[in-house]
Design a protein around this motif. Structure first.
Motif, PDB file in Angstrom:
ATOM      1  N   CYS A  84      56.604  55.968  28.142  1.00 23.27           N
ATOM      2  CA  CYS A  84      56.809  56.905  29.260  1.00 23.27           C
ATOM      3  C   CYS A  84      56.978  58.326  28.707  1.00 23.27           C
ATOM      4  O   CYS A  84      56.405  59.283  29.223  1.00 23.27           O
ATOM      5  N   CYS A  87      53.983  60.911  27.966  1.00 22.51           N
ATOM      6  CA  CYS A  87      53.451  61.799  29.001  1.00 22.51           C
ATOM      7  C   CYS A  87      54.550  62.640  29.648  1.00 22.51           C
ATOM      8  O   CYS A  87      54.262  63.650  30.275  1.00 22.51           O
ATOM      9  N   HIS A  88      55.775  62.177  29.557  1.00 26.17           N
ATOM     10  CA  HIS A  88      56.894  62.900  30.186  1.00 26.17           C
ATOM     11  C   HIS A  88      57.789  63.442  29.069  1.00 26.17           C
ATOM     12  O   HIS A  88      58.660  62.746  28.562  1.00 26.17           O
ATOM     13  N   ARG A 112      45.390  62.724  37.231  1.00 24.26           N
ATOM     14  CA  ARG A 112      46.450  63.599  37.759  1.00 24.26           C
ATOM     15  C   ARG A 112      47.335  64.148  36.652  1.00 24.26           C
ATOM     16  O   ARG A 112      47.467  63.577  35.583  1.00 24.26           O
ATOM     17  N   LYS A 123      65.063  61.701  45.901  1.00 28.03           N
ATOM     18  CA  LYS A 123      63.734  61.539  46.504  1.00 28.03           C
ATOM     19  C   LYS A 123      63.575  60.116  47.018  1.00 28.03           C
ATOM     20  O   LYS A 123      64.148  59.198  46.430  1.00 28.03           O
ATOM     21  N   PHE A 126      57.497  58.638  45.756  1.00 32.96           N
ATOM     22  CA  PHE A 126      57.157  59.114  44.424  1.00 32.96           C
ATOM     23  C   PHE A 126      55.650  59.188  44.221  1.00 32.96           C
ATOM     24  O   PHE A 126      54.889  58.511  44.912  1.00 32.96           O
ATOM     25  N   THR A 127      55.272  59.969  43.236  1.00 34.07           N
ATOM     26  CA  THR A 127      53.904  60.352  42.850  1.00 34.07           C
ATOM     27  C   THR A 127      53.358  61.411  43.821  1.00 34.07           C
ATOM     28  O   THR A 127      53.973  61.699  44.850  1.00 34.07           O
ATOM     29  N   TRP A 128      52.235  61.968  43.440  1.00 37.52           N
ATOM     30  CA  TRP A 128      51.661  63.088  44.205  1.00 37.52           C
ATOM     31  C   TRP A 128      51.247  62.673  45.615  1.00 37.52           C
ATOM     32  O   TRP A 128      51.106  63.506  46.497  1.00 37.52           O
ATOM     33  N   GLN A 138      58.312  52.492  41.002  1.00 33.79           N
ATOM     34  CA  GLN A 138      57.366  53.504  40.506  1.00 33.79           C
ATOM     35  C   GLN A 138      56.795  53.162  39.129  1.00 33.79           C
ATOM     36  O   GLN A 138      55.575  53.224  38.943  1.00 33.79           O
ATOM     37  N   GLU A 148      46.739  54.418  31.966  1.00 36.82           N
ATOM     38  CA  GLU A 148      48.040  54.848  31.460  1.00 36.82           C
ATOM     39  C   GLU A 148      48.516  53.886  30.377  1.00 36.82           C
ATOM     40  O   GLU A 148      48.093  53.965  29.251  1.00 36.82           O
TER      41      GLU A 148
HETATM   42  C1  HEC Z   1      49.618  58.286  30.699  1.00 34.69           C
HETATM   43  C2  HEC Z   1      50.668  59.221  31.102  1.00 34.69           C
HETATM   44  C3  HEC Z   1      51.883  58.640  31.792  1.00 34.69           C
HETATM   45  C4  HEC Z   1      52.701  57.629  31.335  1.00 34.69           C
HETATM   46  C5  HEC Z   1      52.580  56.814  30.066  1.00 34.69           C
HETATM   47  C6  HEC Z   1      53.768  57.518  32.322  1.00 34.69           C
HETATM   48  N1  HEC Z   1      53.592  58.437  33.320  1.00 34.69           N
HETATM   49 FE1  HEC Z   1      54.844  58.746  34.860  1.00 34.69          FE
HETATM   50  N2  HEC Z   1      53.496  59.969  35.718  1.00 34.69           N
HETATM   51  C7  HEC Z   1      52.279  60.320  35.152  1.00 34.69           C
HETATM   52  C8  HEC Z   1      51.439  60.946  36.158  1.00 34.69           C
HETATM   53  C9  HEC Z   1      50.020  61.464  35.940  1.00 34.69           C
HETATM   54  C10 HEC Z   1      52.192  60.963  37.349  1.00 34.69           C
HETATM   55  C11 HEC Z   1      51.708  61.403  38.710  1.00 34.69           C
HETATM   56  C12 HEC Z   1      51.056  60.146  39.263  1.00 34.69           C
HETATM   57  C13 HEC Z   1      50.383  60.248  40.596  1.00 34.69           C
HETATM   58  O1  HEC Z   1      50.618  61.183  41.344  1.00 34.69           O
HETATM   59  O2  HEC Z   1      49.610  59.341  40.926  1.00 34.69           O
HETATM   60  C14 HEC Z   1      53.481  60.348  37.034  1.00 34.69           C
HETATM   61  C15 HEC Z   1      54.513  60.185  37.947  1.00 34.69           C
HETATM   62  C16 HEC Z   1      55.733  59.592  37.637  1.00 34.69           C
HETATM   63  C17 HEC Z   1      56.874  59.520  38.527  1.00 34.69           C
HETATM   64  C18 HEC Z   1      56.956  60.094  39.928  1.00 34.69           C
HETATM   65  C19 HEC Z   1      57.733  61.382  39.937  1.00 34.69           C
HETATM   66  C20 HEC Z   1      57.917  61.956  41.305  1.00 34.69           C
HETATM   67  O3  HEC Z   1      58.620  62.961  41.398  1.00 34.69           O
HETATM   68  O4  HEC Z   1      57.373  61.432  42.277  1.00 34.69           O
HETATM   69  C21 HEC Z   1      57.864  58.837  37.875  1.00 34.69           C
HETATM   70  C22 HEC Z   1      59.255  58.507  38.390  1.00 34.69           C
HETATM   71  C23 HEC Z   1      57.330  58.460  36.583  1.00 34.69           C
HETATM   72  N3  HEC Z   1      56.034  58.942  36.458  1.00 34.69           N
HETATM   73  C24 HEC Z   1      58.014  57.709  35.656  1.00 34.69           C
HETATM   74  C25 HEC Z   1      57.380  57.106  34.573  1.00 34.69           C
HETATM   75  C26 HEC Z   1      57.958  56.033  33.779  1.00 34.69           C
HETATM   76  C27 HEC Z   1      59.336  55.435  33.963  1.00 34.69           C
HETATM   77  C28 HEC Z   1      57.036  55.697  32.840  1.00 34.69           C
HETATM   78  C29 HEC Z   1      57.100  54.588  31.814  1.00 34.69           C
HETATM   79  C30 HEC Z   1      57.249  53.259  32.332  1.00 34.69           C
HETATM   80  C31 HEC Z   1      55.897  56.592  33.031  1.00 34.69           C
HETATM   81  N4  HEC Z   1      56.136  57.417  34.101  1.00 34.69           N
HETATM   82  C32 HEC Z   1      54.781  56.593  32.224  1.00 34.69           C
HETATM   83  C33 HEC Z   1      51.910  60.109  33.851  1.00 34.69           C
HETATM   84  C34 HEC Z   1      52.443  59.125  33.035  1.00 34.69           C
END
Ligand code: HEC
Ligand code: HEC
Length: 356
Positions: A84, A87-88, A112, A123, A126-128, A138, A148
């Motif tokens: 996670c 990307c974050h 995205r 919130k 979640f997601t865009w 999520q 991903e």
């Molecule tokens: C490959 C890159 C990538 C990885 C790895 C990833 N994310 Fe994300 N994350 C994103 C993207 C891109 C979005 C926006 C997705 C969408 O809008 O469809 C997102 C959205 C989110 C959101 C929503 C935030 C909101 O304000 O709505 C959360 C919570 C989140 N991720 C948590 C996690 C967690 C926990 C993990 C690990 C299990 C993880 N992400 C792994 C790219 C990633």
């Protein structure tokens, strides 16, 4: 991004079945290094009410620590690398710095821009496009999405079971001590709900803390922001939680229709979640597909770059029919001065949320 609906539905059922776990029954486990004590979760005085049902999954020291380990754990992905936290990234308020759209396992390219992670406990969608209706659900999306982490829960569970630390960490964190999808997701949520960003200059000014004042430029920017932007970026989280079409030209590469992917309604075409603007200075590039590199570009979009649609938001259509939000160059600069007061360095450098 593909959502595995079967897993999704199973997890909805799992989460519903554990709704009634009483808050008091959290055991005070003493196993190992950490004590299973409840962490203090305080709602900042200028914040809206909590949306996460915290009594069903109250963050504990051990649950939070497990969540932190899992957040930075490559084993959650099929290549054992793309965690996670890949990307974050914390320094950029948990966005994927410099990546227009995120990159997953084997360099697979998503469509995205990674969203910032903070104030998620406030919130409910979640997601865009709002594809996930609960924070505990999520992470299923990134974990199972091919572009991903491209992994399955059964593989993850096997990997964690054979790891030297995880069996003990799960024992310490959860009463049943099991390494299962429910506990993985609950631990991730415990970590993420503690990520509250509420100590920006703006917050301190709002709460009247320690004689913090905004400069005349920032103050003027705040007034302009209130006039021109709060029809959508409303309240202390700078979003009213709605989905709107803010006039971005259709991106021919992805043709991402946004909210309509979830609702199936044509009236929701090209609508996206109004994003939170906290820490916006460090979360570039901007918009769901990262199309704008700078805040100047974003403001120029609102002034001069609006594309017309049937469902273009009314606040972007002036009474004389002209599209966009009128602003002088100086007004744009003042709004950016204000937006920079939303940067919370306490949060961005908070050791509790870092990998090491
Ligand atoms: C490959 C890159 C990538 C990885 C790895 C990833 N994310 Fe994300 N994350 C994103 C993207 C891109 C979005 C926006 C997705 C969408 O809008 O469809 C997102 C959205 C989110 C959101 C929503 C935030 C909101 O304000 O709505 C959360 C919570 C989140 N991720 C948590 C996690 C967690 C926990 C993990 C690990 C299990 C993880 N992400 C792994 C790219 C990633
Ligand atoms: C009609 C509602 C609406 C108005 C008015 C509006 N915005 Fe937005 N804003 C949105 C939506 C929706 C998005 C996300 C669009 C997308 O990514 O497809 C967005 C995105 C943004 C982003 C990018 C955020 C990110 O995380 O990438 C910034 C910065 C922003 N707006 C600032 C402003 C400012 C400053 C104003 C006033 C000049 C303003 N907005 C007016 C709805 C609005």
């Amino acid at each position: 991004m593909k959502l595995n609906y079967f897993t999704y539905i199973c997890l909805v059922l799992i989460c519903m079945s554990c709704k009634n776990e009483p808050y008091e029954e959290i055991p005070s486990s003493q196993v190992g290094e950490f004590q299973n004590v409840l962490l203090d979760f305080t709602i900042p005085s200028n914040f809206p009410p909590l949306m996460y049902d915290i009594e069903n999954n109250p963050p504990t020291e051990t649950g939070f620590e497990l969540g932190r380990r899992l957040f930075y754990e490559g084993r959650l992905a099929s290549d054992n690398v793309v965690a996670c936290g890949f990307c974050h990234i914390q320094e950029f308020a948990f966005t994927h710095h410099t990546h227009i759209v995120s990159h997953g396992v084997d360099g697979a390219i998503g469509s995205r821009n990674a969203q910032p992670l903070h104030n998620l406990a406030f919130k409910s969608e979640f997601t865009w496009d709002g594809a996930a209706g609960h924070l505990d659900l999520q992470p299923i999306i990134p974990i199972t999405a091919e572009v991903e982490m491209n992994e399955t829960f059964s593989n993850i569970i096997a990997k964690l079971q054979s790891h030297p630390d995880y069996p003990t960490l799960f024992q310490e964190a959860f009463e049943n001590g099991e390494i299962n999808a429910e506990n993985i997701l609950k631990a991730l949520s415990q970590f993420m709900i503690m990520m509250v960003s509420s100590n920006s200059k703006y917050d301190k000014f709002r709460r009247n803390e320690g004689n913090i004042t905004l400069t005349p430029n920032e103050m003027q920017g705040m007034e302009l922001f209130q006039q021109k932007c709060t029809s959508c970026h409303a309240g202390e989280l700078f979003t009213d939680g709605s989905y709107r079409n803010n006039g971005l030209a259709i991106d021919s590469q992805y043709n991402d229709i946004g909210r309509a992917r979830v609702t199936g309604l044509t009236e929701d075409n090209y609508k996206f979640k109004v994003p939170n603007l906290r820490n916006i200075e460090v979360t570039f590039p901007y918009m769901h597909d990262g199309r704008f590199a700078t805040l100047e570009d974003v403001l120029e979009h609102y002034r001069n770059g609006i594309t017309d649609y049937d469902n273009l938001d009314n606040s972007l259509r002036q009474t004389n029919g002209v599209l966009g939000i009128p602003m002088t160059d100086e007004e744009k600069d003042r709004i950016i001065d204000f937006l920079k007061t939303l940067t919370d360095t306490d949060f961005i450098f908070d050791q509790r949320f870092s990998e090491f």
